[in-house]
Scaffold this motif. Structure first.
Motif, PDB file in Angstrom:
ATOM      1  N   ASN A   1       0.802  -1.225   0.000  1.00 32.77           N
ATOM      2  CA  ASN A   1       0.000   0.000   0.000  1.00 32.77           C
ATOM      3  C   ASN A   1       0.833   1.273   0.000  1.00 32.77           C
ATOM      4  O   ASN A   1       0.316   2.346   0.288  1.00 32.77           O
ATOM      5  N   THR A   2       2.120   1.157  -0.320  1.00 39.56           N
ATOM      6  CA  THR A   2       2.960   2.340  -0.468  1.00 39.56           C
ATOM      7  C   THR A   2       3.818   2.176  -1.717  1.00 39.56           C
ATOM      8  O   THR A   2       4.007   1.066  -2.229  1.00 39.56           O
ATOM      9  N   SER A   3       4.356   3.297  -2.178  1.00 39.76           N
ATOM     10  CA  SER A   3       5.226   3.243  -3.358  1.00 39.76           C
ATOM     11  C   SER A   3       6.464   2.402  -3.098  1.00 39.76           C
ATOM     12  O   SER A   3       6.911   1.639  -3.953  1.00 39.76           O
ATOM     13  N   SER A   4       7.029   2.530  -1.894  1.00 36.99           N
ATOM     14  CA  SER A   4       8.223   1.748  -1.556  1.00 36.99           C
ATOM     15  C   SER A   4       7.943   0.256  -1.615  1.00 36.99           C
ATOM     16  O   SER A   4       8.752  -0.533  -2.110  1.00 36.99           O
ATOM     17  N   LYS A   5       6.788  -0.145  -1.087  1.00 40.69           N
ATOM     18  CA  LYS A   5       6.447  -1.571  -1.111  1.00 40.69           C
ATOM     19  C   LYS A   5       6.232  -2.065  -2.546  1.00 40.69           C
ATOM     20  O   LYS A   5       6.624  -3.191  -2.888  1.00 40.69           O
ATOM     21  N   GLU A   6       5.627  -1.247  -3.373  1.00 43.24           N
ATOM     22  CA  GLU A   6       5.416  -1.649  -4.759  1.00 43.24           C
ATOM     23  C   GLU A   6       6.741  -1.860  -5.490  1.00 43.24           C
ATOM     24  O   GLU A   6       6.860  -2.754  -6.332  1.00 43.24           O
ATOM     25  N   LEU A   7       7.737  -1.041  -5.139  1.00 39.89           N
ATOM     26  CA  LEU A   7       9.025  -1.169  -5.811  1.00 39.89           C
ATOM     27  C   LEU A   7       9.677  -2.519  -5.563  1.00 39.89           C
ATOM     28  O   LEU A   7      10.472  -2.997  -6.381  1.00 39.89           O
ATOM     29  N   LEU A   8       9.347  -3.170  -4.439  1.00 44.01           N
ATOM     30  CA  LEU A   8       9.893  -4.497  -4.154  1.00 44.01           C
ATOM     31  C   LEU A   8       9.490  -5.522  -5.210  1.00 44.01           C
ATOM     32  O   LEU A   8      10.129  -6.565  -5.362  1.00 44.01           O
ATOM     33  N   PHE A   9       8.403  -5.233  -5.918  1.00 46.08           N
ATOM     34  CA  PHE A   9       7.877  -6.184  -6.899  1.00 46.08           C
ATOM     35  C   PHE A   9       8.056  -5.677  -8.334  1.00 46.08           C
ATOM     36  O   PHE A   9       7.442  -6.191  -9.260  1.00 46.08           O
ATOM     37  N   SER A  10       8.914  -4.674  -8.484  1.00 47.09           N
ATOM     38  CA  SER A  10       9.145  -4.098  -9.811  1.00 47.09           C
ATOM     39  C   SER A  10      10.366  -4.699 -10.496  1.00 47.09           C
ATOM     40  O   SER A  10      10.657  -4.353 -11.637  1.00 47.09           O
ATOM     41  N   THR A  11      11.091  -5.594  -9.795  1.00 45.66           N
ATOM     42  CA  THR A  11      12.277  -6.190 -10.395  1.00 45.66           C
ATOM     43  C   THR A  11      12.082  -7.682 -10.613  1.00 45.66           C
ATOM     44  O   THR A  11      11.191  -8.304 -10.039  1.00 45.66           O
ATOM     45  N   ILE A  12      12.961  -8.250 -11.441  1.00 41.33           N
ATOM     46  CA  ILE A  12      12.895  -9.673 -11.747  1.00 41.33           C
ATOM     47  C   ILE A  12      14.315 -10.227 -11.840  1.00 41.33           C
ATOM     48  O   ILE A  12      15.233  -9.551 -12.319  1.00 41.33           O
ATOM     49  N   ARG A  13      14.481 -11.437 -11.328  1.00 38.15           N
ATOM     50  CA  ARG A  13      15.778 -12.118 -11.357  1.00 38.15           C
ATOM     51  C   ARG A  13      15.940 -12.803 -12.714  1.00 38.15           C
ATOM     52  O   ARG A  13      15.092 -13.606 -13.120  1.00 38.15           O
ATOM     53  N   ILE A  14      17.012 -12.488 -13.411  1.00 32.69           N
ATOM     54  CA  ILE A  14      17.245 -13.011 -14.757  1.00 32.69           C
ATOM     55  C   ILE A  14      18.467 -13.928 -14.736  1.00 32.69           C
ATOM     56  O   ILE A  14      19.552 -13.531 -14.309  1.00 32.69           O
TER      57      ILE A  14
END
Length: 285
Positions: free
Chosen positions: A16-29
């Motif tokens: 529910n915050t921008s910081s928390k959303e950023l945790l799910f904006s990356t992907i391991r390649i």
């Protein structure tokens, strides 16, 4: 019988915050050919009033030298739409399923993922709108020295239980909006390890931030200013760029990283869209 300290605890977190959303904006390649791991981040570009194109942005060197790339998505609960922590959905794609910046010296690549997300429904991710990179110096004040936040998988590490990435902070070592050496890069002072390649770099301020030469604003600021590509090592009298090597040794003497700026990211996205017969439409409010 396991001791209490050894029993894994499954976390629940409201996103529910921008910081928390950023945790799910990356992907391991994972690069199967080289046996290396890098980072990518999800982005989306508007190409019409309602039509968006989802993408993964990373470095060319994270993807080169292999015929198979593994994208490690976090799983999503079909019932609640929330992330299923600890469950990964590995999606294999062709080693050439990406488009790079037309300049061979610009280490940025884009993977279109519309087909993936349209056919596989249980993938959890948050995409970053290109609007977070579409701003002018008049709209967003950026000082000569700024605290930066970057997110990824340094040396391949992540939370082994929840499969979430690692968040780190540093400062800009050269002015973000001034092309270092006349190139589309700036330097950051922060611990940059192999695996961090492809990590998005943000200005993320919550509470107060400087909004002008003499102004301080109460509120939040979040903009995407670049993507990590490499570290610098001091091995001679001059710094040597450890480029195109996903797992490079951190230069203890310098602790500097090379970041391609937001303009280079947008150019790469536009190159990808043009090959798809599309054109990015700015959605800055």
């Amino acid at each position: 019988m396991a001791r209490i300290s050894e029993i894994p605890i499954q976390a629940t977190m409201k996103i529910n915050t921008s910081s928390k959303e950023l945790l799910f904006s990356t992907i391991r390649i994972s690069n199967k050919g080289l046996g290396t791991v890098g980072t990518g981040f999800f982005a989306h570009a508007f190409v019409g009033d309602e039509l968006v194109v989802p993408l993964i942005v990373t470095n060319k060197h994270v993807l080169e030298g292999t015929d198979q790339i593994i994208l490690g998505f976090l799983a999503k609960s079909p019932e609640t739409g929330e992330p299923r922590y600890g469950e990964r959905r590995d999606i294999a794609i062709s080693g050439d399923a990406w488009i790079g910046h037309p300049d061979p010296q610009v280490d940025i690549a884009v993977i279109p993922i519309s087909k993936i997300i349209n056919t596989i429904s249980d993938l959890f991710y948050k995409t970053i709108p290109t609007a977070l990179m579409e701003f002018t110096e008049e709209e967003i004040f950026i000082d000569a020295v700024e605290e930066i936040t970057f997110i990824g998988y340094p040396s391949g590490h992540q939370d082994p239980f929840h499969l979430t990435p690692i968040t780190r902070r540093g400062i800009s070592a050269t002015p973000i909006e001034m092309p270092f050496g006349g190139k589309k890069i700036f330097l950051v002072d922060g611990s940059i390890f192999g695996g961090s390649s492809g990590s998005p770099v943000f200005l993320l301020n919550e509470g107060t931030y400087r909004s002008g030469p003499t102004n301080v604003t109460t509120g939040n600021r979040m903009v995407l200013v670049g993507i990590i590509a490499a570290s610098i090592q001091q091995v001679t009298d001059e710094p040597v760029v450890a480029n195109h090597v996903p797992h490079v040794a951190l230069a203890r003497e310098l602790d500097l990283g090379i970041v391609f700026n937001r303009h280079a990211i947008l150019e790469t996205i536009d190159t990808c869209l043009a090959k798809m017969g599309q054109r990015r439409v700015s959605k800055v409010n």
